[in-house]
Design a protein around this motif. Structure first.
Motif, PDB file in Angstrom:
ATOM      1  N   UNK A 195       9.200   5.783  -9.213  1.00 52.79           N
ATOM      2  CA  UNK A 195       8.260   6.261  -8.208  1.00 52.79           C
ATOM      3  C   UNK A 195       8.911   7.292  -7.297  1.00 52.79           C
ATOM      4  N   UNK A 196      10.163   7.066  -6.927  1.00 53.15           N
ATOM      5  CA  UNK A 196      10.892   8.032  -6.097  1.00 53.15           C
ATOM      6  C   UNK A 196      11.105   9.349  -6.836  1.00 53.15           C
ATOM      7  N   UNK A 197      11.406   9.266  -8.124  1.00 58.35           N
ATOM      8  CA  UNK A 197      11.591  10.489  -8.909  1.00 58.35           C
ATOM      9  C   UNK A 197      10.288  11.275  -8.988  1.00 58.35           C
ATOM     10  N   UNK A 219       4.265  -6.992  -6.815  1.00 58.81           N
ATOM     11  CA  UNK A 219       4.670  -7.714  -5.614  1.00 58.81           C
ATOM     12  C   UNK A 219       3.941  -9.047  -5.488  1.00 58.81           C
ATOM     13  N   UNK A 220       2.663  -9.061  -5.846  1.00 61.87           N
ATOM     14  CA  UNK A 220       1.910 -10.319  -5.819  1.00 61.87           C
ATOM     15  C   UNK A 220       2.470 -11.293  -6.849  1.00 61.87           C
ATOM     16  N   UNK A 221       2.826 -10.791  -8.019  1.00 61.27           N
ATOM     17  CA  UNK A 221       3.426 -11.635  -9.050  1.00 61.27           C
ATOM     18  C   UNK A 221       4.723 -12.271  -8.555  1.00 61.27           C
ATOM     19  N   UNK A 251       0.833  -1.197   0.000  1.00 57.31           N
ATOM     20  CA  UNK A 251       0.000   0.000   0.000  1.00 57.31           C
ATOM     21  C   UNK A 251       0.867   1.246   0.000  1.00 57.31           C
ATOM     22  N   UNK A 252       0.519   2.197  -0.857  1.00 58.74           N
ATOM     23  CA  UNK A 252       1.258   3.437  -0.948  1.00 58.74           C
ATOM     24  C   UNK A 252       2.421   3.387  -1.905  1.00 58.74           C
ATOM     25  N   UNK A 253       2.747   2.204  -2.395  1.00 63.36           N
ATOM     26  CA  UNK A 253       3.873   2.077  -3.309  1.00 63.36           C
ATOM     27  C   UNK A 253       3.477   1.880  -4.749  1.00 63.36           C
ATOM     28  N   UNK A 254       2.194   1.666  -5.007  1.00 67.12           N
ATOM     29  CA  UNK A 254       1.669   1.497  -6.368  1.00 67.12           C
ATOM     30  C   UNK A 254       2.311   0.312  -7.090  1.00 67.12           C
ATOM     31  N   UNK A 255       2.802  -0.675  -6.335  1.00 63.08           N
ATOM     32  CA  UNK A 255       3.418  -1.839  -6.966  1.00 63.08           C
ATOM     33  C   UNK A 255       2.801  -3.125  -6.422  1.00 63.08           C
TER      34      UNK A 255
END
Length: 328
Positions: A108-110, A26-28, A18-22
């Motif tokens: 995402x950090x950028x 991650x599930x994959x 949550x909050x990371x949009x990935x």
């Protein structure tokens, strides 16, 4: 129970993302990890079953069953090594997705940095607007310098987002293609070697004598030499295949197929998406004059040879000759 545990595991992975949009990625990765663990569990179960079969057969008085169990246990060792090699490829496949996730995090950090710079600029503009009537000229000058720095930082952050995104998309495409190709080749190798191992197992099982309408005491087991040869042949085929696949550097879309003379490659290429066409026939069901009537069987033989081309042709021996003409 397994379905419930799987659902809980997938939900926990999504919550951690949550909050990371990935979350989906991650599930994959979690599923590929579970696939590898399942393959390891399947390997361990097979080894346990093989050892139990060998233990049971060793206490039997039937010499044929003892010999077959011993040779199948030896064959299982080679099969276990093949599976371990395949499990390592699954690990590399998981690592590929982890590297993709790492690139996504950098983008995402950028983006977060750009949003922070944008908010900082907006905040300074509000401060200038409030201090425009009350602050001195020196204070306004300081605020304006801060605004210029914030605008420059925002512009640089926006450029970084574009560069990071473009670079990540290119690298992601390269990694996905390379990873999928390697995994496909791993499955192909796994299937080929699986075919060798279990064709050998079938040949070993065929050495067990038939007892239909025969007295058990009159039956003699003469297949011990054959079963040993079958196991050694299977191991050698697997070893030869591994050596050839390690030296294979040809891209998958480049085919080494050459049509038999005197036909030219142009006759085999059509305008559709398939590379090679099947033999053409005229409208009255007669063979085209460009190809002799036996061209279909020739192409079939060529395709059969291509399917087995990965095995070393020098390692083809007559079973009866290798066993010294022993009756089986």
């Amino acid at each position: 129970m397994d379905k419930a545990a799987r659902a809980v595991r997938r939900s926990s992975v999504k919550l951690l993302s949550l909050g990371g949009c990935h979350g989906d990625l991650n599930v994959l990765i979690s599923e590929v990890k579970d696939m590898r663990n399942t393959a390891k569990a399947f390997l361990n179960a097979q080894n346990a079953a093989s050892q139990d079969f060998l233990k049971w057969a060793s206490n039997e008085e039937n010499r044929a069953i003892q010999d077959v169990a011993n040779q199948l246990a030896e064959l299982n060792l080679a099969w276990s090594e093949i599976q371990r090699e395949f499990i390592e490829h699954i690990k590399e496949h998981k690592r590929m997705f982890e590297m993709v996730l790492e690139g996504e995090k950098h983008v995402f950090q950028a983006k977060n940095n750009f949003v922070s710079c944008e908010q900082r600029e907006y905040k300074i503009r509000k401060e200038i607007k409030k201090a425009f009537k009350k602050a001195s000229s020196a204070e306004l000058q300081i605020l304006e310098n801060r605004l210029l720095q914030a605008e420059r930082a925002k512009d640089l952050a926006q450029i970084e987002v574009g560069d990071r995104h473009q670079e990540n998309e290119a690298v992601k495409l390269i990694r996905i293609k390379d990873g999928l190709l390697k995994m496909s080749e791993s499955y192909i190798d796994y299937a080929k070697k699986c075919s060798v191992i279990f064709e050998a197992q079938r040949d070993i099982a065929l050495q067990l004598p038939d007892v239909h309408d025969q007295d058990l005491h009159d039956i003699k087991y003469t297949g011990s030499g054959t079963t040993k040869f079958v196991v050694q042949e299977a191991k050698e085929k697997v070893r030869q295949y591994r050596r050839k696949s390690d030296n294979l550097h040809q891209s998958p879309h480049q085919s080494t197929f050459e049509p038999p003379p005197p036909y030219s490659p142009g006759e085999y290429i059509t305008s559709d998406t398939s590379l090679y066409s099947s033999p053409s026939f005229t409208s009255n069901s007669e063979v085209s004059p460009r190809r002799p009537p036996n061209s279909l069987s020739s192409q079939g033989r060529q395709n059969t040879l291509d399917d087995d081309a990965v095995w070393d042709s020098d390692y083809e021996e007559d079973l009866t000759g290798a066993m010294g003409g022993a009756k089986i």
